[in-house]
Enzyme design. Structure first.
Site, PDB file in Angstrom:
ATOM      1  N   GLU A  44       1.813  -6.243   2.644  1.00  0.00           N
ATOM      2  CA  GLU A  44       1.435  -4.647   2.556  1.00  0.00           C
ATOM      3  C   GLU A  44       2.268  -4.203   4.152  1.00  0.00           C
ATOM      4  O   GLU A  44       1.525  -4.737   5.211  1.00  0.00           O
ATOM      5  CB  GLU A  44       0.087  -4.323   2.646  1.00  0.00           C
ATOM      6  CG  GLU A  44      -0.238  -2.609   2.519  1.00  0.00           C
ATOM      7  CD  GLU A  44      -1.627  -2.628   2.157  1.00  0.00           C
ATOM      8  OE1 GLU A  44      -1.877  -1.455   1.946  1.00  0.00           O
ATOM      9  OE2 GLU A  44      -2.507  -3.528   2.274  1.00  0.00           O
ATOM     10  N   LYS A 111       1.347   2.447  -3.874  1.00  0.00           N
ATOM     11  CA  LYS A 111      -0.052   2.104  -4.036  1.00  0.00           C
ATOM     12  C   LYS A 111      -0.860   3.355  -4.492  1.00  0.00           C
ATOM     13  O   LYS A 111      -0.858   4.485  -4.319  1.00  0.00           O
ATOM     14  CB  LYS A 111      -0.447   1.858  -2.475  1.00  0.00           C
ATOM     15  CG  LYS A 111      -1.792   1.157  -2.485  1.00  0.00           C
ATOM     16  CD  LYS A 111      -2.282   0.975  -1.060  1.00  0.00           C
ATOM     17  CE  LYS A 111      -3.704   0.255  -0.874  1.00  0.00           C
ATOM     18  NZ  LYS A 111      -3.867  -0.120   0.458  1.00  0.00           N
ATOM     19  N   CYS A 163      -2.962  -4.534  -2.251  1.00  0.00           N
ATOM     20  CA  CYS A 163      -4.329  -4.503  -1.855  1.00  0.00           C
ATOM     21  C   CYS A 163      -5.618  -3.929  -2.361  1.00  0.00           C
ATOM     22  O   CYS A 163      -6.149  -4.376  -3.435  1.00  0.00           O
ATOM     23  CB  CYS A 163      -4.310  -4.024  -0.181  1.00  0.00           C
ATOM     24  SG  CYS A 163      -5.531  -4.791   0.706  1.00  0.00           S
TER      25      CYS A 163
END
Length: 617
Positions: A44, A111, A163
């Site tokens: 990320e 995300k 994540c």
């Protein structure tokens, strides 16, 4: 049977080091190609670094990130890479992973869930993407798919959970990827280090491979990227609930690449086993964090006021172990080059030679210091190979004391001026040790631990002074047991004298036999109260009812300890606001800039402590 060699690349990045970051990425790509990897995933925000803070709020920073992405296109002629960066659509910024192949950007995945707990403040910079939504991005005149996208390579469908996406239970994007029959799920992460966290990640990865009916591949950032957070560079792969790939964590190298042969039809895969040790994790994390902090700040080493006690001795040992581990992994020349050091090291004792050049210590004795702590400090420094000085601060203490006595017209006494007389000894040590650090172009290491931070048992501008506070995020009880472990398991026999001493500030006259626990309370009690009050955010009455069952302490004494903790905690927030930057090492800390915010001025839990007193004993 279609086989695809996939890989993960962890990189040690630094915000604003555009060329250095790009070099790590391109070197990792070339390494992956040499291993025959066809599909490579980076962590990320690998292009910028996760810890870019409010740089993300600017317009130019995400724009430059896209320019860096464009510079990567020539490296993708015969490999597919997935890499994280911030991308702005209109006025809104998203945390994204771009997929590059055959010198083109195939698409950008955004995300969907942002981290906002503990050390994370992602909502300050980014916005969440809506599940199922797809739009386009203008990438230097070319329209690129952007949003909730899946990709395909050699008939294998792959997607992403970035994540925090993976930690959202039934809401996680992985279940929608499962519905879309995705074979492979990447999790590019910037997941901060905490002791015990690697075991939790292994659970996430193995359990996800079952729940999502896919091979699950996890890639984390590496190193002390920007000062406080440490990333362990973990690369994991699992299928059918079996852990199939795990790399060595917390490497001193600028990048690591690990490959894995993926097949949709592979059966009877052999699982690997991993071992987790809290002391080893702590040691590896602090060693890498110190190394990165030193080289990224362009310092030539460390200076430490070595008292002979537990805290400063643990830090000295960790610096020596940093050299030992860096030397073992990189070799002498590469270690010095990566650390930006140009020292002439004696060939007959290169390890201790490096320690001597990097670590300078000084024992600053007062009239209340003992021969035991001086012997402890000298013995440890000599065993480590550190440069060691020994001087007295009596003249400085006397000078300050006499000036104040003359100004106020009376003599200071221990009966009436205890705190002032203790603190002046700690404070006068700061200017001279700072002077030594300046002369050496070195970082001054502060020695406070988390237990002291809880209750303000530290002298502001004294033992709190420093460029970095390596152990401020761990409690004193942990440090005391770690020192025993380091002596026995790491072979630091110079800790024998340290481990034989009872923790004491040595600021009162020797005949008073001052100890830390007499001034405060037993350290194990602080740890238990802290766990419930700070980590679990419970009120005093609840803590009493819980610890009454767990600890062998009289109810009256337990109430006194809880009173003292909360009284000192609320009184000393201003100190925690001014502590030197510290590494995040545990599942929580008391640093108001990274985990625990508390008002500097407050009512001090008056009503909550009154409620505690009303409970029958």
């Amino acid at each position: 049977m279609s086989i695809l060699k996939i890989g993960g690349a962890t990189v040690n990045q630094t915000p604003l080091d555009w060329e250095g970051n790009l070099k790590n990425i391109t070197n990792a790509i070339e390494e992956a190609k040499s291993q025959g990897i066809e599909l490579l995933c980076f962590p990320e925000l690998a292009i910028t670094g996760y810890g870019s803070e409010d740089l993300f709020l600017s317009k130019w920073y995400p724009e430059k990130s896209l320019e860096q992405l464009k510079r990567l296109l020539p490296y993708t002629k015969d490999i597919t890479i997935c890499i994280g960066l911030p991308v702005r659509i209109g006025e809104i910024l998203y945390n994204c992973t771009a997929v590059l192949e055959a010198e083109k950007v195939l698409g950008v995945m955004a995300k969907q869930f942002l981290a906002i707990d503990g050390v994370h403040y992602e909502f300050r910079w980014f916005s969440s993407w809506t599940a199922g939504k797809i739009t386009t991005l203008d990438f230097f005149g070319e329209s690129i798919p952007f949003g909730d996208i899946v990709f395909d390579k050699k008939g294998i469908t792959y997607g992403f959970e970035i994540c925090e996406d993976a930690w959202r239970g039934d809401l996680r994007p992985g279940y929608r990827l499962k519905d879309r029959q995705v074979n492979l799920i990447f999790n590019p992460s910037a997941s901060h280090f905490a002791m015990g966290k690697s075991a939790h990640r292994e659970e996430l990865v193995t359990e996800s491979s079952i729940a999502l009916n896919a091979t699950y591949f996890y890639v984390n950032l590496l190193g002390n990227e920007a000062g406080r957070m440490i990333f362990d560079g973990e690369i994991l792969a699992a299928k059918d609930g079996k852990l199939l790939l795990k790399n060595p964590l917390l490497s001193f190298r600028p990048y690591q690449v690990r490959g894995f042969e993926f097949s949709k039809d592979a059966k009877s895969l052999e699982a690997i086993k991993s071992v987790h040790n809290k002391n080893e994790e702590f040691t590896a994390a602090v060693c890498l964090a110190l190394f990165d902090y030193m080289r990224k700040s362009r310092s030539t080493g460390f200076v430490l006021s070595l008292s002979g006690g537990a805290d400063s001795s643990s830090i000295a040992t960790l610096v020596a172990e940093m050299v030992n581990r860096g030397f073992s992994e990189l070799g002498l020349d590469a270690f010095l080059e990566r650390a930006r050091l140009k020292h002439e090291i004696p060939s007959e004792a290169p390890l201790k030679g490096v320690v001597k050049k990097i670590l300078t210590t000084a024992y600053q004795g007062s009239e209340n210091s003992s021969e035991d702590t001086l012997a402890s400090a000298r013995s440890l420094a000599e065993s480590l190979g550190a440069t060691f000085y020994d001087w007295k601060i009596s003249e400085e203490v006397s000078s300050y004391t006499q000036k104040i006595e003359k100004a106020i017209g009376r003599q200071l006494t221990w009966d009436h001026d205890d705190i002032a007389l203790q603190n002046i000894q700690a404070r006068v040590r700061a200017p001279v040790i700072w002077m030594l650090a300046n002369l050496n172009n070195a970082l001054l290491l502060a020695t406070s631990n988390r237990s002291e931070g809880d209750v303000g048992y530290a002298t502001m501008d004294g033992d709190t002074s420093g460029s970095i506070s390596p152990i401020a995020a761990v409690d004193k009880e942990f440090i005391l047991q770690w020192l025993q472990w380091a002596e026995k398991s790491l072979g630091y026999t110079g800790l024998q004298k340290v481990n034989s001493l009872q923790p004491t500030a040595e600021l009162r006259p020797r005949e008073q036999h001052q100890t830390d626990e007499q001034d405060l309370m037993p350290y194990p009690v602080i740890v238990e109260i802290e766990r419930l009050a700070i980590r679990d955010r419970r009120k005093p009455a609840d803590i009493y009812l819980i610890l009454k069952q767990e600890l062998d302490i009289s109810p009256v004494q337990l109430k006194k300890y809880i009173h003292k903790f909360f009284r000192l905690w609320s009184r000393n927030q201003w100190k925690r606001e001014r502590l030197a930057p510290s590494f995040h090492l545990d599942d929580f800390n008391v640093d108001p800039k990274t985990w625990c915010r508390f008002p500097i001025l407050s009512g001090g839990f008056t009503e909550e402590l009154y409620e505690l007193d009303q409970i029958d004993e």
